[in-house]
Scaffold this motif. Structure first.
Motif, PDB file in Angstrom:
ATOM      1  N   TRP A  41       0.795  55.738  16.613  1.00  0.00           N
ATOM      2  CA  TRP A  41      -0.333  55.914  17.295  1.00  0.00           C
ATOM      3  C   TRP A  41      -0.108  57.766  15.751  1.00  0.00           C
ATOM      4  N   PRO A  42      -1.457  58.060  16.560  1.00  0.00           N
ATOM      5  CA  PRO A  42      -1.190  59.657  15.374  1.00  0.00           C
ATOM      6  C   PRO A  42      -0.949  60.988  16.140  1.00  0.00           C
ATOM      7  N   ARG A  45      -1.020  62.485  19.760  1.00  0.00           N
ATOM      8  CA  ARG A  45      -2.083  61.331  20.474  1.00  0.00           C
ATOM      9  C   ARG A  45      -1.373  59.756  21.038  1.00  0.00           C
ATOM     10  N   SER A  46      -0.049  59.977  21.195  1.00  0.00           N
ATOM     11  CA  SER A  46       0.637  58.937  21.724  1.00  0.00           C
ATOM     12  C   SER A  46       0.396  59.101  23.324  1.00  0.00           C
ATOM     13  N   ARG A 327      -7.120  51.155  22.685  1.00  0.00           N
ATOM     14  CA  ARG A 327      -6.802  51.670  21.453  1.00  0.00           C
ATOM     15  C   ARG A 327      -7.730  52.638  20.914  1.00  0.00           C
ATOM     16  N   LYS A 328      -9.182  52.100  21.170  1.00  0.00           N
ATOM     17  CA  LYS A 328     -10.516  53.219  20.061  1.00  0.00           C
ATOM     18  C   LYS A 328     -10.055  54.203  21.609  1.00  0.00           C
ATOM     19  N   TRP A 330      -8.879  55.069  24.035  1.00  0.00           N
ATOM     20  CA  TRP A 330      -7.865  56.176  24.402  1.00  0.00           C
ATOM     21  C   TRP A 330      -7.573  57.202  23.339  1.00  0.00           C
ATOM     22  N   LEU A 331      -8.137  57.086  22.055  1.00  0.00           N
ATOM     23  CA  LEU A 331      -8.015  57.904  20.589  1.00  0.00           C
ATOM     24  C   LEU A 331      -9.067  59.115  20.726  1.00  0.00           C
ATOM     25  N   GLY A 335      -8.814  62.722  21.837  1.00  0.00           N
ATOM     26  CA  GLY A 335      -9.327  63.616  21.648  1.00  0.00           C
ATOM     27  C   GLY A 335     -10.511  64.528  22.173  1.00  0.00           C
TER      28      GLY A 335
END
Length: 384
Positions: A41-42, A45-46, A327-328, A330-331, A335
């Motif tokens: 993950w970035p 951001r996990s 996933r999108k 979650w990110l 943010g």
């Protein structure tokens, strides 16, 4: 201490690999899953990092008390339960102990905050002591939780105090708390499902399933989404989020042969297909789901992401299709979170009203538990 959560069958190898790659992008060159906290993950951001930050924010604050009732607010309940599951997912007994100890004042000087079974919003509190019972074996928790779960189906002797909807519901074997607002689908389902998990008594699971089918029949529209209430024909984001999360929780517990499982699964999958079409390019959903000009709202984004991730993990949704969307989502959700663990752009509490502007003009709150709870749920689903 015991729990009766049904064991989950292992995913077929091909589905497991697709899930790993699509949802987590965490497959090594040999096709084996790489641990989620290993940099896939970035940075920052996990699910483990973000979930931990939000749980600590929750623990640093006092109980959220509902102003009108003077009892623990349902969003405190939803966040607390999610935090307990997070502690289990991360294998953190110290965190579990802190979350258990949070209840201590309710056995003493703050006992007046324990909810009474007035309606769905107060009664859902019982799901927390039931979770605590499953972790500790302390039967004080079991009694509080079951008293509330059973009261939800124990119709008051004086039915003149019930409205017409509640009286009709009782004749159909439904809870006297039934009012056909979409929020209820999570509140009733969670409490009754937790009572089943804590006791193994199928009556609680049957209650939740019966209620779910009634709400599906009443509120789900041909496009798969739900009106807030029969007299509030709008696809409000968080309201639909409560329904998505409630069905996800119930389907996790319902055995394959349950007579209402197919109906609930069909309603869930129909809803997920429409939500997928309305997820925007940033991975977010909007205050009114079908109106892309309405503002992007974080709590519904969290709830829908949770429903996607849960569906992929359990094989109810196609991993290659819904995994990237989860996933999108979650990110996008991560943010929205400030360094102090508070999430922005959370719709304030919203009653049902037949007025489109009522939904479009709701206030945007930062740090409200309506937004914090779904973040923790998502973290749990992604780490499951």
């Amino acid at each position: 201490m015991h729990t009766t959560i049904l064991p989950k069958p292992p995913l077929p190898a091909g589905l497991a690999l697709a899930l790993c790659c699509a949802l987590l992008t965490a497959c090594g060159p040999d096709g084996k899953a790489v641990p989620r906290e290993s940099g896939q993950w970035p940075e920052g951001r996990s699910p483990r990092e973000v979930g931990g930050r939000v749980v600590e924010t929750f623990l640093s604050n006092p109980f959220r008390i509902h102003k009108a009732s003077g009892m623990i607010h349902y969003v405190e309940t939803c966040t607390w339960q999610g935090a307990l599951r997070f502690a289990k997912q991360t294998g953190d007994p110290a965190l579990t102990e802190r979350l258990v100890r949070r209840f201590d004042p309710l056995f003493g000087e703050q006992a007046h905050y324990i909810s009474k079974p007035l309606n769905v919003d107060t009664t859902v509190f019982g799901s927390v002591p039931l979770e605590l019972y499953m972790r500790t074996g302390d039967k004080r928790f079991l009694k509080i939780g079951l008293d509330l779960a059973d009261a939800q189906w124990t119709t008051p002797a004086d039915q003149s105090k019930l409205d017409d909807t509640a009286r009709e519901a009782v004749t159909r074997g439904l809870s006297w708390h039934t009012r056909f607002w979409i929020d209820d689908m999570y509140m009733i389902t969670m409490l009754q499902t937790q009572a089943y998990r804590a006791t193994g008594d199928n009556k609680y699971l049957d209650r939740a399933a019966l209620e779910a089918v009634a709400y599906l029949d009443k509120l789900q529209q041909p496009n798969g989404l739900f009106h807030h209430a029969p007299d509030a024909p709008f696809f409000w984001g968080r309201g639909n989020g409560w329904f998505a999360a409630g069905m996800s929780e119930l389907l996790r517990a319902l055995p394959a042969g349950h007579p209402n499982r197919a109906r609930i699964m069909a309603g869930y999958q129909k809803m997920m297909a429409t939500l997928l079409r309305h997820q925007d390019a940033e991975g977010k959903w909007h205050q009114l789901i079908d109106d892309s000009s309405s503002w992007q709202e974080s709590s519904c984004t969290g709830m829908f992401t949770y429903a996607f991730a849960t569906g992929v993990k359990h094989g109810w949704l196609d991993a290659a299709t819904y995994g990237p969307a989860a996933r999108k989502g979650w990110l996008a959700l991560a943010g929205w979170i400030n360094p102090d663990g508070a999430i922005r752009d959370v719709c304030e509490g919203t009653n049902a009203l037949n007025d489109r502007n009522h939904y479009l003009n709701r206030g945007r709150v930062t740090g409200d538990l309506h937004g914090q709870a779904p973040v923790i749920w998502c973290a749990n689903a992604l780490m499951e």
